[in-house]
Write a protein that holds these residues in place. Structure first.
Motif, PDB file in Angstrom:
ATOM      1  N   ILE A 158      43.930  17.912  -4.631  1.00 45.91           N
ATOM      2  CA  ILE A 158      43.540  19.282  -5.009  1.00 45.91           C
ATOM      3  C   ILE A 158      42.420  19.367  -6.294  1.00 45.91           C
ATOM      4  N   ASP A 159      42.712  18.591  -7.034  1.00 45.07           N
ATOM      5  CA  ASP A 159      41.752  18.376  -8.311  1.00 45.07           C
ATOM      6  C   ASP A 159      40.246  18.181  -7.839  1.00 45.07           C
ATOM      7  N   SER A 160      40.243  17.016  -6.758  1.00 39.84           N
ATOM      8  CA  SER A 160      39.049  16.567  -6.469  1.00 39.84           C
ATOM      9  C   SER A 160      38.414  17.395  -5.505  1.00 39.84           C
ATOM     10  N   VAL A 161      39.057  18.015  -4.603  1.00 41.74           N
ATOM     11  CA  VAL A 161      38.300  19.108  -3.900  1.00 41.74           C
ATOM     12  C   VAL A 161      37.734  20.069  -4.791  1.00 41.74           C
ATOM     13  N   LYS A 162      38.534  20.710  -5.603  1.00 43.99           N
ATOM     14  CA  LYS A 162      38.141  21.568  -6.606  1.00 43.99           C
ATOM     15  C   LYS A 162      36.823  20.969  -7.352  1.00 43.99           C
ATOM     16  N   LYS A 163      36.566  20.159  -7.785  1.00 42.42           N
ATOM     17  CA  LYS A 163      35.498  19.400  -8.513  1.00 42.42           C
ATOM     18  C   LYS A 163      34.234  19.394  -7.559  1.00 42.42           C
ATOM     19  N   GLN A 164      34.773  18.717  -6.354  1.00 38.07           N
ATOM     20  CA  GLN A 164      33.510  18.706  -5.146  1.00 38.07           C
ATOM     21  C   GLN A 164      33.028  19.910  -4.939  1.00 38.07           C
ATOM     22  N   ASP A 171      33.695  11.684 -14.076  1.00 40.04           N
ATOM     23  CA  ASP A 171      34.699  11.865 -15.371  1.00 40.04           C
ATOM     24  C   ASP A 171      35.461  12.967 -15.071  1.00 40.04           C
ATOM     25  N   GLY A 172      35.016  14.017 -14.648  1.00 38.95           N
ATOM     26  CA  GLY A 172      35.926  15.200 -14.105  1.00 38.95           C
ATOM     27  C   GLY A 172      35.898  16.266 -15.251  1.00 38.95           C
ATOM     28  N   ASN A 173      34.951  16.498 -15.739  1.00 39.48           N
ATOM     29  CA  ASN A 173      34.698  17.610 -16.682  1.00 39.48           C
ATOM     30  C   ASN A 173      34.601  19.071 -15.593  1.00 39.48           C
ATOM     31  N   GLU A 174      35.444  19.998 -15.943  1.00 43.71           N
ATOM     32  CA  GLU A 174      35.446  21.107 -15.129  1.00 43.71           C
ATOM     33  C   GLU A 174      34.201  21.996 -15.299  1.00 43.71           C
ATOM     34  N   ASN A 175      33.519  21.848 -16.383  1.00 41.68           N
ATOM     35  CA  ASN A 175      32.403  22.563 -17.021  1.00 41.68           C
ATOM     36  C   ASN A 175      31.105  22.202 -16.414  1.00 41.68           C
ATOM     37  N   LEU A 176      31.023  22.024 -15.247  1.00 39.14           N
ATOM     38  CA  LEU A 176      29.657  21.546 -14.473  1.00 39.14           C
ATOM     39  C   LEU A 176      28.694  22.413 -14.492  1.00 39.14           C
ATOM     40  N   LYS A 177      29.128  23.701 -14.578  1.00 39.61           N
ATOM     41  CA  LYS A 177      28.089  25.016 -14.674  1.00 39.61           C
ATOM     42  C   LYS A 177      27.059  24.656 -16.032  1.00 39.61           C
ATOM     43  N   TYR A 178      27.580  24.021 -16.962  1.00 38.43           N
ATOM     44  CA  TYR A 178      26.794  23.878 -18.215  1.00 38.43           C
ATOM     45  C   TYR A 178      25.796  22.791 -18.135  1.00 38.43           C
ATOM     46  N   ARG A 179      25.818  22.113 -16.949  1.00 38.73           N
ATOM     47  CA  ARG A 179      24.794  21.217 -16.894  1.00 38.73           C
ATOM     48  C   ARG A 179      23.676  21.565 -15.834  1.00 38.73           C
ATOM     49  N   ASN A 180      23.560  22.800 -15.787  1.00 40.93           N
ATOM     50  CA  ASN A 180      22.551  23.572 -15.043  1.00 40.93           C
ATOM     51  C   ASN A 180      21.198  23.433 -15.497  1.00 40.93           C
ATOM     52  N   PRO A 181      20.067  22.700 -14.715  1.00 42.45           N
ATOM     53  CA  PRO A 181      18.892  22.611 -15.260  1.00 42.45           C
ATOM     54  C   PRO A 181      17.975  23.795 -15.872  1.00 42.45           C
ATOM     55  N   LYS A 182      18.708  25.099 -15.631  1.00 43.02           N
ATOM     56  CA  LYS A 182      18.029  26.369 -16.155  1.00 43.02           C
ATOM     57  C   LYS A 182      18.105  26.276 -17.655  1.00 43.02           C
ATOM     58  N   TYR A 183      19.110  25.794 -18.110  1.00 35.68           N
ATOM     59  CA  TYR A 183      19.249  25.636 -19.649  1.00 35.68           C
ATOM     60  C   TYR A 183      18.257  24.776 -20.179  1.00 35.68           C
ATOM     61  N   LEU A 184      17.500  23.893 -19.361  1.00 41.57           N
ATOM     62  CA  LEU A 184      16.464  23.280 -19.789  1.00 41.57           C
ATOM     63  C   LEU A 184      15.097  23.650 -20.000  1.00 41.57           C
ATOM     64  N   SER A 185      15.042  24.938 -19.460  1.00 45.62           N
ATOM     65  CA  SER A 185      13.765  25.575 -19.338  1.00 45.62           C
ATOM     66  C   SER A 185      13.624  26.616 -20.500  1.00 45.62           C
ATOM     67  N   MET A 186      12.655  26.787 -21.318  1.00 45.62           N
ATOM     68  CA  MET A 186      12.550  27.531 -22.503  1.00 45.62           C
ATOM     69  C   MET A 186      12.265  28.915 -21.950  1.00 45.62           C
ATOM     70  N   LEU A 187      11.996  29.291 -20.730  1.00 48.24           N
ATOM     71  CA  LEU A 187      12.121  30.549 -20.183  1.00 48.24           C
ATOM     72  C   LEU A 187      13.284  31.312 -20.414  1.00 48.24           C
ATOM     73  N   ASN A 188      14.479  30.357 -20.413  1.00 45.42           N
ATOM     74  CA  ASN A 188      15.845  31.015 -20.464  1.00 45.42           C
ATOM     75  C   ASN A 188      16.126  31.306 -22.036  1.00 45.42           C
ATOM     76  N   HIS A 189      15.279  30.951 -23.088  1.00 47.44           N
ATOM     77  CA  HIS A 189      15.679  31.174 -24.351  1.00 47.44           C
ATOM     78  C   HIS A 189      14.670  31.950 -25.040  1.00 47.44           C
ATOM     79  N   LEU A 190      13.514  32.460 -24.339  1.00 44.74           N
ATOM     80  CA  LEU A 190      12.657  33.080 -24.866  1.00 44.74           C
ATOM     81  C   LEU A 190      12.959  34.666 -25.434  1.00 44.74           C
ATOM     82  N   ARG A 191      13.941  35.175 -24.991  1.00 47.02           N
ATOM     83  CA  ARG A 191      14.787  36.235 -25.116  1.00 47.02           C
ATOM     84  C   ARG A 191      15.071  36.432 -27.000  1.00 47.02           C
TER      85      ARG A 191
END
Length: 601
Positions: free
Chosen positions: A225-231, A388-408
């Motif tokens: 179940i954990d594996s399927v959730k991560k996938q 390695d099973g970290n649940e917070n995959l969303k924090y590795r989204n490349p949008k956070y590498l864009s300065m457009l996201n931080h211009l605010r």
């Protein structure tokens, strides 16, 4: 007088008619009937009145079989005449009453099916419509455990019995996912399996092997179940980060138009250059309504602008400041040159032209360029990787590498001449006139936003690490969170209270990502702590990008709806019932959109 032998059929009919008339008013007693057949012979037989009226006796043997019997025709005609006379004698007043009753009945008639008889209503079905199916699946699991143990303990009869029952139950289940799809013999097979399990339990219940095998199965299932959730999380994130082919096509078409200017396109550029000069003063006019949009998505930005202008009461007073990156600058510029939202003003800028935006001044830019952050994003062995099973995959989204996201966090640097500006994310749709927001008294507070906390959700402890002393000492874990996406910023107060400096201070402390994960909302909560004025909730409704249960009434009444989350409206992942709120502002008449999107249909 007709000769008897030559006209037997006719004479028989005459006699029968006379006999019929003699029967009228008589009881059902037996009568003797005499007639001559076609050869002239006399025939006698007894018959009752009921039998006499039967069509089988009234038939003329000389007539075709499909011809209507004469006596029956006479009888029906007489009955019809009698009925006609009865109807003619009906009183006119009685007839009028009948009409009135029928009229009232038709008015009060309801063709609605009673709820108790409507088999399609949700309440009709039992809540456990898969109870038998689940029972059979549980039986199969238990039977496999007992069969394995029986085989290891050399009990072949029990092993064969269990394996036979397993096979029969699997055949009974087939591809069914609800009880009504089960094989007709499924219930009998479930009963047979129950008897087999009962026998196995009596033999093997005291075996410690049973509990050990069940624990192993439980642990294995949990791991699966954990594996399927991560996938699933990984695939959703991957789909959300991927640029759809039609959108890529649109950007390429617009970029080509921008760099290869010929024919009618030259007129676009000439007119745009003239309007650019005319609008130059508007871009710094404090009396107008200014919007900040930071986006690398042409289609999304166009929907934000178009929906805003559509509902503006004085569109000529609205000015849109769009900042994009170098890769998408040509496409973004070309779109608004060829599709100007007249009479509003749009100004597109390239983030690379902001000379003040460098790593020596901007903390987050320095962090984004660091080797540690690149390893965090791109190395598979990093603790946050999928393997390695970290649940917070969303924090590795490349949008956070864009300065457009931080211009605010750099509004005064981008718009030094303005006093107020309304920030809009590129995944919002405007449904009402937003000009009243400029009249809201923020009471000396920098940020006007809609709060998002409900009960225990979306409070500071949701986003910040309160086990860190720097966080726990300075902030209330139960403080209410608020939304980025539609924010009214008072730039005069921003400068006075040095908001950008506060942001830099906390961003430097979080270089190792111990205070919060990569995102813009946590540092926003920290930076504007006690500096956020709560706007009415109807100004900004969120959740259309992840929550399928947002109240449709709230959406309809909202000034701005926000597709925050992974299910953006321009993706196939979008929640279908929310997509029309966005898609109705897409310019379907545009030739590039037709070429890139219609070909996909």
């Amino acid at each position: 007088m007709f000769p008897l032998r030559r006209r037997p059929g006719f004479l028989a009919v005459v006699l029968l008619l006379l006999l019929f008339l003699s029967f009228q008013g008589m009881d059902d007693a037996d009568k003797t009937i005499a007639y001559t057949d076609q050869d002239g012979r006399i025939k006698l037989f007894k018959v009752t009145m009921t039998e006499f009226l039967s069509s089988s006796i009234w038939k003329n043997p000389l007539q075709p079989k499909d011809t209507q019997p004469l006596a029956q025709t006479v009888f029906r005609r007489k009955r019809k005449e009698d009925r006609t006379q009865e109807l003619l004698q009906v009183d006119r007043e009685a007839e009028l009453n009948m009409r009135n009753v029928a009229t009232d009945r038709s008015r009060n008639f309801s063709n609605k099916v009673r709820a108790s008889y409507n088999i399609w209503r949700p309440g009709f079905h039992h809540t456990n419509t898969d109870s038998t199916l689940r029972l059979m699946k549980d039986q199969i699991i238990m039977a496999k455990v007992y069969a394995t143990i029986a085989h290891s303990q050399k009990q072949p009869d029990l092993y064969v019995l269990l394996m036979t029952c397993i096979k029969q139950s699997q055949e009974g289940i087939g591809d069914a996912h609800m009880d009504y799809k089960l094989d007709l013999s499924a219930l009998e097979r479930a009963k047979a399996m129950g008897h087999a399990l009962s026998s196995a339990r009596d033999v093997l219940y005291n075996s410690g092997e049973v509990s050990r095998r069940l624990r192993v199965m439980l642990q294995s299932t949990e791991l699966n179940i954990d594996s399927v959730k991560k996938q699933n999380s990984f695939l959703v994130q991957h789909a959300a980060k991927t640029v759809p082919m039609p959108l890529h096509c649109l950007h390429m078409q617009l970029t080509t138009d921008y760099h290869f200017r010929d024919g009618v396109v030259k007129e676009y550029f000439r007119d745009a250059a003239l309007k650019e000069e005319e609008d130059k003063a508007k871009r710094e006019d404090r009396s107008l309504y200014h919007y900040a949009i930071f986006s690398d998505n042409v289609l999304a930005a166009s929907v934000v602008v178009r929906s805003t202008v559509t509902h503006a009461k004085e569109p000529e007073k609205h000015v849109f400041h769009i900042v994009t990156d170098r890769l998408n600058f040509a496409a973004m510029t070309m779109w608004f040159i060829s599709n100007p939202p007249l009479p509003a003003t749009v100004h597109v800028e390239n983030i690379d032209n902001f000379k003040w935006l460098n790593s020596s001044y901007c903390s987050v830019l320095r962090q984004l360029e660091s080797a540690r952050l690149k390893e965090y994003y791109f190395k598979a062995h990093d603790p946050s990787s999928l393997s390695d099973g970290n649940e917070n995959l969303k924090y590795r989204n490349p949008k956070y590498l864009s300065m457009l996201n931080h211009l605010r966090f750099y509004m005064p640097e981008i718009h030094p001449k303005l006093d107020k500006i309304l920030f809009l994310d590129d995944d919002v749709v405007v449904q009402k006139d937003l000009t009243p927001l400029w009249d809201v008294d923020l009471k000396g507070i920098v940020n006007g936003a809609v709060e998002t906390c409900k009960e225990s959700f979306h409070r500071f402890n949701t986003y910040l690490n309160f086990s860190h002393p720097k966080i726990s000492e300075n902030f209330d874990p139960h403080a209410c969170g608020w939304a980025f996406g539609m924010n009214m910023f008072d730039l005069k107060e921003w400068k006075k209270q040095n908001i950008t400096g506060i942001y830099h201070y906390w961003q430097d402390l979080n270089e190792d990502r111990k205070l919060w994960k990569l995102d813009t909302l946590p540092p926003g909560l920290i930076t504007f702590y006690n500096l956020t004025y709560p706007l009415n909730r109807t100004w900004h409704v969120l959740g259309l990008g992840y929550d399928p249960s947002v109240d449709l009434v709230e959406i309809e009444n909202a000034a701005v709806v926000h597709y925050n989350g992974n299910y953006k409206p321009w993706l196939d992942l979008a929640i279908s019932k929310y997509k029309p709120y966005w898609s109705k502002y897409v310019d379907l008449d545009n030739s590039h959109i037709q070429r890139c999107y219609m070909s996909e249909q």
